[in-house]
Scaffold this motif. Structure first.
Motif, PDB file in Angstrom:
ATOM      1  N   GLY B 298       0.756  -1.177  -0.126  1.00  0.00           N
ATOM      2  CA  GLY B 298      -0.140   0.129   0.168  1.00  0.00           C
ATOM      3  C   GLY B 298       1.000   1.253   0.171  1.00  0.00           C
ATOM      4  N   ASP B 299       1.958   1.117   0.750  1.00  0.00           N
ATOM      5  CA  ASP B 299       2.833   2.581   0.987  1.00  0.00           C
ATOM      6  C   ASP B 299       3.675   2.557  -0.468  1.00  0.00           C
ATOM      7  OD1 ASP B 299       3.444   4.346   2.651  1.00  0.00           O
ATOM      8  OD2 ASP B 299       5.289   3.535   2.916  1.00  0.00           O
ATOM      9  N   ALA B 302       1.360   3.520  -3.162  1.00  0.00           N
ATOM     10  CA  ALA B 302       0.820   5.121  -3.021  1.00  0.00           C
ATOM     11  C   ALA B 302       1.710   6.013  -3.710  1.00  0.00           C
ATOM     12  CB  ALA B 302       0.837   5.442  -1.636  1.00  0.00           C
ATOM     13  N   THR B 303       3.050   5.703  -3.840  1.00  0.00           N
ATOM     14  CA  THR B 303       4.038   6.596  -4.473  1.00  0.00           C
ATOM     15  C   THR B 303       3.670   6.733  -6.003  1.00  0.00           C
ATOM     16  OG1 THR B 303       5.755   4.699  -4.929  1.00  0.00           O
ATOM     17  CG2 THR B 303       5.715   6.029  -2.909  1.00  0.00           C
ATOM     18  N   GLY B 305       1.345   7.940  -6.979  1.00  0.00           N
ATOM     19  CA  GLY B 305       0.502   9.325  -7.349  1.00  0.00           C
ATOM     20  C   GLY B 305      -0.793   8.691  -8.001  1.00  0.00           C
ATOM     21  N   ASP B 306      -1.022   9.650  -8.991  1.00  0.00           N
ATOM     22  CA  ASP B 306      -2.397   9.698  -9.487  1.00  0.00           C
ATOM     23  C   ASP B 306      -2.769   8.530 -10.493  1.00  0.00           C
ATOM     24  OD1 ASP B 306      -4.299  10.956  -8.256  1.00  0.00           O
ATOM     25  OD2 ASP B 306      -3.817  12.839  -9.159  1.00  0.00           O
ATOM     26  N   SER B 307      -2.071   7.648 -10.423  1.00  0.00           N
ATOM     27  CA  SER B 307      -1.945   6.220 -11.640  1.00  0.00           C
ATOM     28  C   SER B 307      -3.319   5.887 -11.470  1.00  0.00           C
ATOM     29  CB  SER B 307      -1.026   5.188 -11.260  1.00  0.00           C
ATOM     30  OG  SER B 307      -1.308   4.054 -11.952  1.00  0.00           O
ATOM     31  N   TYR B 310      -3.720   1.969 -10.207  1.00  0.00           N
ATOM     32  CA  TYR B 310      -3.918   1.461  -8.668  1.00  0.00           C
ATOM     33  C   TYR B 310      -5.098   2.149  -7.882  1.00  0.00           C
ATOM     34  CZ  TYR B 310      -2.895   0.872  -3.628  1.00  0.00           C
ATOM     35  OH  TYR B 310      -2.866   0.471  -2.326  1.00  0.00           O
ATOM     36  N   GLY B 312      -6.303   1.259  -4.819  1.00  0.00           N
ATOM     37  CA  GLY B 312      -6.234   1.668  -3.411  1.00  0.00           C
ATOM     38  C   GLY B 312      -6.157   0.282  -2.599  1.00  0.00           C
ATOM     39  N   GLY B 313      -5.781   0.198  -1.145  1.00  0.00           N
ATOM     40  CA  GLY B 313      -5.470  -0.968  -0.442  1.00  0.00           C
ATOM     41  C   GLY B 313      -5.800  -0.942   1.077  1.00  0.00           C
TER      42      GLY B 313
END
Lengths: 411, 411
Positions: B298-299, B302-303, B305-307, B310, B312-313
């Motif tokens: 998840g971390d 998260a990097t 960005g607005d992809s 992905y 969420g988690g």
């Protein structure tokens, strides 16, 4: 008798893996901090590869300019490990076998039910006239050696293994007491670490004033890591009780000056530990929703392991996703649903982390981040934080600010 | 003409914040790697505080034993910044004002609409006979200085600011080309980084064989970070085109030898970038459930960005919580529900990360971790990984192994 000027020290790190850049040297930093706490001024660090002439060169120079030398590395059993030979050359003495060290190495192997390889015998070799530094965790004993200097007192070299866990233990057990016996000021040393969040280093320094002066006893040192401030208190005296009394007095004084940002004690203690401890006392639990898809708090709270205080976390893009995932018409309802499904007493929502540009290396403009807490009675509390700063620590600062507010609400 | 033996180098780091241990020196490691790539052998690192005599001492010793010296720090405008004076003392020359440097400093201030403080004038002072190293990002120019040596060629000192971003840029722009002009082998340098996951460093070294020899051209260097292996290819030649051709040939050879663990290119490219890129090409997305309450993936995701790849988690304790949160009778149904609510094409479940003992500093026994993927057709795929190792990188290895399997499924 303590000398009239502060003792000086040089830290020596040994290994091709450091001169080539394959590995980052963290031992030198750790030792520098510890020597500073003992009142010793570290003037130089030197790093050298696994070459005999270069090692002799570095040890000669270090002994010629420092009262104390602490070296790490080069004590293993292979041909690359040259610290024993280098030190013998520096004092012009042969190496001799020490039976006590040999027995220890053999016992380390027999405890693991393994045969000692022949080459490990070399780890029991010491320059004639040197002292052993006991290594409770590994086969490599350290070496404590006096190097005579023309026209001044001898320089003293402490050579330790490069493995951080062994180095740390041997320094604390053996080197620190020997340094204190030379430096004066007491034979015992005790530490305490206090943690703060919510203000900057310069504000902290200003409010502590003369408390952080280098010659204060106990000494108070400030370090900052991603906006969390650690105050490390170090007391030296003749007994642990006197040290602890001095530390307690200094803690009281610090808490009088900076009461509002303090959250707990201990090198590795962070705000999520403080929150988990408070929740455990009340037999309550929490869950976390992080928007902007980051999972900073989720990752930190995960390190609590099996704590009943933390139920879990969700990391999502935005409130639309939040509503869809928790079957709700609006974010407040979604949070309430999430609280129920997580079986948590408290919910914390971070809305939201900014998307960061990887390439950026400058301060970010301020952003507003909306925080929401649902408390055990089901009431919704709101708070907005405004933050800017370096992108490297931006997400951490947002997460830490959210925890600071949660701690305040818990109080 | 290139010398017959490899050039030697000493890295010098300047600042009380490093000798005191307040700050970890990362410049020395970075410079050591870069110099190694240029074919230069780094023999020593020296670190010294902000004391004039000590600085002169360190520069004299460095110049006496190394062909090249790269120093960082001590070029700011304050009284603590002593590199200019130290270098002037080492060559026995006075400092002189350089108009070109003065103009640059003034322009840096006027660009920011600020008045230049008087004390910054000192940053335009250079030892007579030295060269300027242009600093496009800051006010402190660097110094390039020859130090004559008895009986051998002069030592050459490059002094750069301590700010990493400025240091890196000035090294790449100016110092590297000057070093290459001395070292021979071409005036241009080009790099490529290939990333691998799934095998150890020693296996990699064995399969690459003579490719990682130090005198190969292009040079191939291995570094490992939390089980991810980076191969850095460095080519030097007279034109960028020749460099790139050599790099392409070396890449082909590497991919022939180790095809199965390769996942992409670039210093900061990781497996989650590879997965996101594949999903984006197919216009698909994924969401992640991590049990054992960790949020490692998840971390990382998260990097991104607005992809859109992905969604969420979730990070939860166990499958009981998973079922309750997604209203399901069993974990498979919960995952299907989660996939719908996240509006994701793919789901990845990690069941589960082990709880780690903070105090442990030894290898962990092997644990089984069950991985589940739901693919866009709704089919459930299962895979189990078995892992042990050091607790510091255990969770990262589990997360990376999960991504390695996901990449395989995506293929």
């Amino acid at each position: 008798m303590p000398p009239c000027r502060p003792l000086t020290c040089e830290i020596v790190s040994i290994g091709d893996e450091m001169t080539s850049g394959a590995r980052l040297d963290t031992n030198a930093q750790w030792l520098s901090r510890r020597m500073g706490e003992l009142g010793v001024t570290v003037q130089f660090h030197s790093t050298v590869g696994d070459t005999l002439d270069d090692n002799i060169n570095v040890f000669r120079i270090a002994a010629s300019r420092a009262d104390l030398v602490v070296a790490t590395g080069g004590l293993g059993p292979t041909r690359d490990d040259l610290t024993r030979e280098s030190l013998a050359a520096v004092v012009g003495q042969p190496l001799e076998m020490r039976e006590s060290a040999m027995k220890h190495i053999e016992s380390m192997y027999s405890r693991r039910n393994r045969e000692m390889p022949e080459r490990n015998r070399v780890q029991a070799m010491f320059p004639v006239g040197s002292d052993e530094i006991f290594n409770p965790q590994g086969t490599a004993p350290g070496i404590d050696l006096m190097v005579p200097q023309n026209g001044r007192s001898p320089s003293r070299i402490f050579a330790l293994p490069g493995v951080p866990a062994e180095m740390v233990r041997m320094f604390d057990d053996t080197v620190a007491p020997r340094v204190m016996a030379i430096a004066g000021g007491g034979s015992r040393i005790r530490h305490a670490v206090m943690k703060f969040f919510g203000t900057g280093e310069s504000d902290m320094e200003q409010r502590l004033g003369e408390m952080i002066s280098r010659d204060r006893q106990p000494r108070v040192g400030i370090t900052v890591s991603a906006a969390t401030i650690s105050l490390r208190i170090t007391a030296t005296a003749d007994t642990d009780e006197i040290c602890d009394g001095m530390i307690a007095e200094t803690r009281r004084e610090i808490l009088q000056r900076v009461p509002e940002f303090y959250f707990g004690d201990g090198e590795t203690f962070e705000q999520h530990h403080a929150i988990a401890a408070t929740l455990r006392c009340r037999d309550q639990s929490m869950a976390i929703v992080e928007l902007g898809r980051a999972a900073v708090l989720g990752d930190w709270f995960a390190t609590l392991g099996d704590s009943p205080a933390y139920r879990g976390g969700v990391s999502l893009a935005d409130t639309d996703d939040l509503c869809r995932i928790f079957d709700a018409a609006n974010p407040d309802e979604a949070l309430q649903n999430a609280r129920q499904r997580f079986a948590a007493d408290w919910m914390l929502l971070v809305d939201q982390y900014p998307a960061l540009d990887n390439a950026a290396d400058a301060r970010l403009p301020n952003v507003d981040v909306a925080l929401t807490i649902i408390d055990p009675s089901g009431q919704t509390l709101r708070h907005t934080i405004t933050l800017g700063g370096h992108p490297d620590i931006m997400q951490a600062r947002i997460a830490k600010s959210a925890m600071a507010w949660m701690r305040k609400v818990l109080q």
